[in-house]
Write a protein that holds these residues in place. Structure first.
Motif, short mmCIF file in Angstrom:
data_model
loop_
_atom_site.label_atom_id
_atom_site.label_comp_id
_atom_site.label_asym_id
_atom_site.label_seq_id
_atom_site.Cartn_x
_atom_site.Cartn_y
_atom_site.Cartn_z
N LEU A 74 -7.79 8.58 -1.22
CA LEU A 74 -7.06 7.36 -0.85
C LEU A 74 -5.65 7.69 -0.36
N ARG A 103 0.89 3.99 -2.93
CA ARG A 103 0.59 5.40 -2.67
C ARG A 103 1.71 6.32 -3.13
N GLN A 134 0.81 -1.21 0.00
CA GLN A 134 0.00 0.00 0.00
C GLN A 134 0.85 1.26 0.00
N ASP A 148 -5.65 9.21 3.15
CA ASP A 148 -6.23 8.45 4.27
C ASP A 148 -7.70 8.73 4.58
N TYR A 149 -8.41 9.35 3.67
CA TYR A 149 -9.85 9.46 3.88
C TYR A 149 -10.52 8.16 3.41
N LEU A 150 -9.84 7.50 2.50
CA LEU A 150 -10.27 6.18 2.04
C LEU A 150 -9.12 5.21 2.24
N LYS A 151 -9.46 3.94 2.19
CA LYS A 151 -8.44 2.92 2.37
C LYS A 151 -8.78 1.74 1.47
N SER A 170 -13.91 3.17 4.29
CA SER A 170 -13.60 4.46 4.90
C SER A 170 -12.22 4.40 5.55
N GLY A 171 -11.48 5.45 5.37
CA GLY A 171 -10.13 5.49 5.92
C GLY A 171 -10.10 6.17 7.28
#
Ligand code: ADP
Ligand code: MG
Length: 618
Positions: A530, A389, A385, A533-536, A552-553
């Motif tokens: 993503l 990223r 991950q 970190d608002y999404l994961k 959801s992150g």
């Protein structure tokens, strides 16, 4: 240097490495691909008596070197598993007689061997001992030294056995060369090769190891990230146009994610260009003799473009590569790899312009590729991950200079790189002024406050989650935009293995209306969420494939706990800003055609990716 190699001036840290090496010091030299590492031992080799032993991982690479050296009139040989017995005998007896002759005439100046020769061949070690005793063993060179470490992505077990060299030849200087060397790998190299200030508890010969590292930035490379059309055919025609308009009849590489991609890309480029672009395919399943042939045809320019997987790498010694295109943002997936994703991209794109002349590095990027990447790296989820990223952050960035992005990335991951950037490049943090982000007209991107849109996406996702459903990166964008009637599958793979149940989601009720973003912009925003970190992503494997879903992150609640009215009234302290490419704009480098947008109907929701990926082995 001028007379034999035809080189007028030293480049980067070449001179220092040559001097330290001729002083008998152990040296570690990290220089970018194409920087000119070979000269740092070839020049000392021709200037000092005796034979320089070069350990190199690939036969094709050796063959190229020997060819060049012979052309320059340097006496060089190679010994590999494939050398005919008669030649082996002849070379070995020449080396043996060298050991017992006073004169330095007719010496073999360079002897290239594979690591296997050292690891498995006692007879050869004995021969080296003869040279050593006769004071005709000049130095040991370990090319692509990162192969020594099993933390690196090119690990070769036989490289590890090179530790024997220091034991048997304690005072022969070792020169370790590499282009990629994260700190952990460097430590491993020093330890395994027993370089460094202390060896077996005693002070190392000649005051320890000297480190050199050259700046990573290469002025002649022009980096561009172009939006990637969503239809496979459009991607190819965009590339074809790009090549024909900018690099007609010039050599290049197209890196692809899978073997299949490499094959279809090669074929399609040929077809679409009506044969104007001559292509070849290189991946791990291509038989060795065909690979060799392709290499030759490409070198002489009969084949213009090599469509390749990651497997096309170490052996490349071609100066006039004018462009390297990346069909897909790809990250390194090797098991236990400490390699960060951008290292890989940097290495591969760095195969362009090794002759120092201008070259283009183009990455075709579309946020949706993230799904494909993620499903491949799930076996090392946590680390994967981070790598994913890093790559996405780089690709998604439309403002910061690419050189600075690389510099920040490398200085965060390697102390060595940091030193080189601060000492060698005084203005390392100045913009390069020639990458896409430096040359982008400001009006071609829009920077928008999309807090409301982010809120809508997070709310939609929360609604899906509360109903036991799962969605992909692509799926969440379409759902939030109200496509497909708001349907999604609930209870997929749930605890009680309930049958799939289609659930209807009402955009109005859940998020106060449909997301007012185009498909591409919605995806860009999702990736932005993503990365921040608002999404994961979560990875779920079925018997056949791995699916990537978004959940959801860690920071989701910072936005989603507010009501729509709060967001509209600016009561949410978090602001989400995202840059978008302006629709319909023609990209200068992309060729004349505007980037095609795909209609939602053609969209494949949970398409499994079954393509095989070529492992990162030389
Ligand atoms: P590396 O092993 O670091 O990837 P090479 O040693 O193969 O790079 O060199 C790449 C190319 O650069 C070769 O074609 C070489 O002849 C050329 N080169 C090396 N040093 C110089 C220099 N000082 N000036 C100009 N060209 C050079
Ligand atoms: Mg090299």
């Amino acid at each position: 240097m001028k007379k034999i190699f035809g080189i007028q001036n030293f480049r980067l840290c070449q001179e220092g490495v040559c001097n330290a090496n001729m002083d008998g010091r152990d040296v570690v030299c990290i220089m970018p691909t194409g920087g000119g590492k070979s000269l740092t031992y070839q020049l000392p080799a021709v200037l000092t008596p005796g034979c320089t032993l070069v350990i190199s991982p690939l036969i094709s690479l050796m063959r190229d070197q020997i060819l060049h050296l012979k052309e320059a009139g340097v006496n060089a040989v190679m010994l590999t598993g494939g050398t005919p017995k008669q030649s082996v005998n002849e070379i070995q007896s020449r080396l043996a007689s060298m050991a017992t002759t006073e004169s330095n005439d007719n010496e073999i100046k360079l002897c290239y061997v594979t690591p296997e020769k050292i690891a498995k061949n006692q007879r050869f070690i004995a021969l080296l001992q003869k040279l050593y005793n006769g004071k005709k063993f000049a130095r040991i060179v370990i090319d692509e030294a990162h192969c020594v470490s099993d933390l690196g992505h090119d690990f070769r077990p036989d490289y590890k056995k090179l530790s024997v060299l220091r034991h048997v030849f304690p005072d022969i200087p070792i020169l370790a060369l590499s282009a990629t060397c994260p700190p952990k790998v460097l430590q491993d190299i020093l330890k395994i090769l027993q370089m460094g200030p202390v060896v077996d508890g005693k002070a190392a010969p000649l005051h320890g190891t000297v480190h050199f590292s050259a700046p990573l930035y290469r002025k002649n490379l022009h980096y561009t990230i172009l939006p990637k059309p969503s239809s496979a055919k459009e991607v190819i025609s965009t590339m074809s146009e790009y090549i024909l308009q900018n690099h007609k009849n010039e050599s290049g590489i197209v890196y692809c994610l899978t073997k299949k991609d490499a094959e279809t890309t090669a074929e399609a480029l040929g077809t679409i260009s009506k044969g104007a672009i001559k292509t070849g395919v290189y991946h791990s399943d291509v038989p060795d003799d065909i690979k060799e042939r392709l290499h030759t045809l490409w070198r002489e320019g009969t084949v213009q473009v090599v469509c390749a997987t990651i497997a096309f790498g170490l052996g490349i010694d071609k100066g006039n590569v004018r462009f390297v295109l990346h069909h897909t943002a790809r990250i390194f997936i090797a098991h236990l790899s400490t390699q960060k994703s951008l290292d890989g991209y940097y290495q591969e794109s760095g195969r362009a312009g090794r002759d120092g002349k201008d070259a283009d590095c183009v990455l075709y990027y579309r946020p949706q590729d993230a799904t494909r990447l993620s499903s491949i790296i799930c076996s090392e989820a946590a680390e994967g991950q981070t790598k994913l990223r890093d790559m996405l952050r780089f690709a998604q960035d439309m403002k910061e200079c690419r050189k600075i992005l690389f510099a920040k990335y490398f200085s965060a991951s390697s102390d060595l790189a940091m030193n080189s950037w601060t000492t060698e490049e005084a203005n390392a943090m100045d913009r390069c002024n020639h990458c896409d982000n430096c040359t982008r007209p400001p009006e071609s991107i829009a920077n928008k406050d999309v807090t409301l849109e982010a809120w809508q996406i997070l709310k939609t996702l929360a609604a899906v989650e509360s109903r036991g459903g799962r969605v992909t990166i692509n799926g969440i964008g379409d759902l939030a935009r109200g496509l497909g009637g708001g349907k999604f599958d609930a209870n997929v793979g749930g605890k009680r293995k309930k049958a799939k149940e289609s659930v209807q989601l009402d955009c109005e009720a859940v998020a106060g209306g449909k997301l007012q973003l185009s498909k591409d912009d919605a995806e860009a925003l999702i990736i932005h969420l993503l990365i921040n970190d608002y999404l994961k992503e979560v990875f779920l494997s079925t018997a056949y494939t791995v699916n990537v879903y978004v959940v959801s992150g860690a920071k989701a609640l910072r936005i989603s706990r507010f009501s729509r009215a709060d967001i509209l009234e600016g009561k949410c302290p978090v602001k989400i800003e995202c840059s978008f490419r302006l629709q319909g704009r023609k990209s200068k480098a992309a060729g004349k055609k505007a980037v095609a947008r795909q209609s939602p109907e053609m969209y494949d929701f949970n398409s499994p990716e079954e393509d095989e990926v070529v492992p990162a082995k030389p």
